[in-house]
Design an enzyme around this catalytic site. Structure first.
Site, short mmCIF file in Angstrom:
data_model
loop_
_atom_site.label_atom_id
_atom_site.label_comp_id
_atom_site.label_asym_id
_atom_site.label_seq_id
_atom_site.Cartn_x
_atom_site.Cartn_y
_atom_site.Cartn_z
CB CYS A 150 -1.75 -5.19 2.69
SG CYS A 150 -1.55 -5.80 3.71
CG HIS A 188 -3.95 -1.75 6.01
ND1 HIS A 188 -4.34 -1.49 4.55
CD2 HIS A 188 -3.21 -2.26 6.45
CE1 HIS A 188 -3.28 -2.44 4.30
NE2 HIS A 188 -2.88 -2.94 5.50
#
Lengths: 392, 157
Positions: A88, A337
């Site tokens: 991420c 996200h």
């Protein structure tokens, strides 16, 4: 200490995050890239180097070789292009690599991107792909999920520092409120504390509104030496520092389950490089993949002592207009996200804030210095970037 | 979690079946999963394998309701960080335990269980899980060879 060039952002743009059924990974990258190039007032031909953050094109859309793919689709051939990956934190790592390329003196115009297309697989499959960011053999293999790992951190944190579920809910409510003011956010609905506290449990104590969504999206920033940037914009945003740090891949090997040491180390280095202190920062974008992560980030970045983030949150000091506005675009929770794009999306939001161009209600008045914090996995990678509008 | 071919499972079998880790004889630090180099002693460290006792305490826990396909039929599953009495932590499911029973500090012991079954290859993976350390299962696990008298089935988890 080496002598580096001052690096500035000419432009930064992001797509809307969300479920883009009609757009593939190429379309998303193209959209963000064209927006950034147009905003910068440059031609694609001016770009000399391309770095793209992408976590798992291979498993999300069956596509690897993302560096060449984006260069091709943006018409940038034959410049060097590469894809970087840190789960991420892929976007954050891409940004720091682009920064190095300019600071070193090697390239004068660098495009930094992040892209992720996550909704072409079913949600369970997406969860499986994401679990590749933890230790496969000793965490995922034993049934851990990402919400599960952060739930383990949350449970221990709440036990050690006597924090209630309401504080986690307050983070979600605040981020949804900020998201409601951001036209590019994945979620634009406001929620209440009651809704957050009664939503379905994902991994106890984390409920639905404690978790960031699965989003599609892309973001691109154009970097150049400050002198060059000044030719294209009156408001170059200076990159004061962009520093990654690493820690153990698995949560079970951490020194302290309630501290992300990679964040601590990256932040200390970043402030040292930038010759700045915590009090100089006006607005921050932190990696709130889960609500608990926002508390950990505020503490590990050094904005409050361990165990004291809950007080700032419960008092509402992290709203726009508060003492330390956090995630003014809604954060990962509400803005979305798209994992590989998140690190660059955060930069795009801060550029907007520093230029005073954020939408009404979520602009931090007179913001001059901002900090972005991007985390990979359960904390094995952290990237801290400090931006300022000193150049204007 | 993605699926893998058989060698990926075999290669960690000993560690997963017997809870093997390693120890640095120079500084006495214990490691799980086993490591090849002691991060403190570096080249001066001497790494040897050790078998952990399997006794430990729950350091943190969660109840997972939403899991990848392979683990779906275990939900709601208690997943915990267990601190072994020798020091290191392991991540594992807690079984033979009610959802509202698990607590930070609860004493647990390792047991041998099925971890998951892979979709198409049919590979079944085994390893350690943990259960509360008390004598409630004492009789349950006694193997009764007189099948006529056997009333209880084997526990599912």
């Amino acid at each position: 200490m080496y002598k580096k060039r001052e690096v500035a952002i000419i432009s930064a743009a992001t797509t809307k995050c969300g479920e883009h059924w009609g757009k593939g990974i190429k379309d998303l990258a193209w959209e963000a890239g064209v927006k950034a190039v147009e905003e910068a007032g440059i031609s694609g031909k001016d770009i000399e180097y391309l770095v793209v953050g992408n976590m798992s094109g291979g498993m999300f859309v069956g596509q690897e070789h993302i560096g060449a793919l984006v260069a091709d689709f943006l018409g940038l051939n034959p410049i060097p292009s590469l894809r970087v990956e840190a789960a991420c934190a892929s976007g954050g790592i891409a940004f720091s690599q682009g920064y190095l390329a300019v600071a070193s003196g090697l390239y004068d115009m660098v495009a930094v991107g992040g892209v992720e297309k996550m909704t072409d697989v079913e949600p369970e499959q997406a969860t499986s792909v994401l679990s590749g960011a933890m230790d496969f053999e000793w965490e995922a293999y034993f049934g851990a999920t990402f919400p599960g790992l952060y739930a383990l951190m949350a449970r221990r944190y709440m036990y050690e520092y006597n924090v209630k579920n309401e504080t986690l809910a307050n983070v979600a409510v605040k981020n949804h409120f900020h998201g409601s003011l951001n036209p590019l956010a994945h979620f634009r609905n406001k929620i209440t504390v009651e809704e957050a506290l009664t939503a379905p449990i994902v991994a106890d104590p984390l409920r639905k509104y404690d978790c960031s969504p699965i989003s599609d999206g892309a973001a691109v920033a154009i970097l150049a030496p400050l002198e060059v940037a000044k030719k294209y914009t009156d408001t170059p945003i200076i990159v004061e520092a962009s520093v990654p740090a690493s820690d153990t891949l698995s949560l079970l090997k951490r020194r302290d389950v309630c501290t992300i040491d990679a964040t601590v180390n990256a932040a200390n280095k970043a402030f040292q490089f930038a010759h700045m202190e915590r009090k100089d920062i006006d607005v921050i974008e932190v990696h709130d993949c889960f609500t608990i992560a926002e508390l950990l980030a505020m503490e590990d970045l050094g904005f409050c002592k361990k165990g004291e983030a809950s007080k700032m949150i419960d008092e509402g000091q992290t709203y726009v207009g508060g003492k330390l506005p956090v995630n003014t675009d809604g954060g990962l929770k509400a803005a979305g996200h798209p994992v590989g794009a998140t690190g660059v999306r955060q930069i795009a939001e801060l550029v907007k804030q520093l230029r005073g161009e954020a939408e009404r209600g979520r602009q931090v008045d007179g913001a001059e210095v901002a900090l972005a914090h991007n985390v990979g996995g359960s904390g094995a990678t952290a990237v801290v970037t400090i931006l300022s509008r000193r150049g204007t | 979690m993605s699926t893998t071919a058989a060698p990926a499972h075999w290669r960690r079998m000993r560690e997963r079946y017997r809870l093997l880790g390693s120890k640095c004889e120079t500084c006495s630090t214990t490691f799980f999963p086993s490591t090849r180099v002691c991060s403190k002693c570096r080249r001066k460290g001497k790494i040897v394998p050790i078998e952990f006792s399997g006794k430990g305490k729950v350091f943190s826990y969660t109840v997972i309701y939403s899991a990848p396909k392979m683990f779906e039929h275990y939900t709601p599953a208690i997943v915990a960080l267990v601190q072994l009495e020798e020091g290191p932590k392991v991540l594992s499911q807690i079984v033979d335990c009610e959802l509202n029973e698990v607590k930070i500090g609860m004493e647990v012991e390792a047991c041998f269980r099925k971890l998951f079954e892979q979709d198409r290859s049919g590979i079944i993976s085994y390893g350690f899980k943990f259960r509360p350390l008390d004598d409630r299962w004492k009789d349950y696990y006694k193997i009764d060879l007189n099948l006529k008298d056997q009333k209880k089935g084997r526990p599912h988890t």
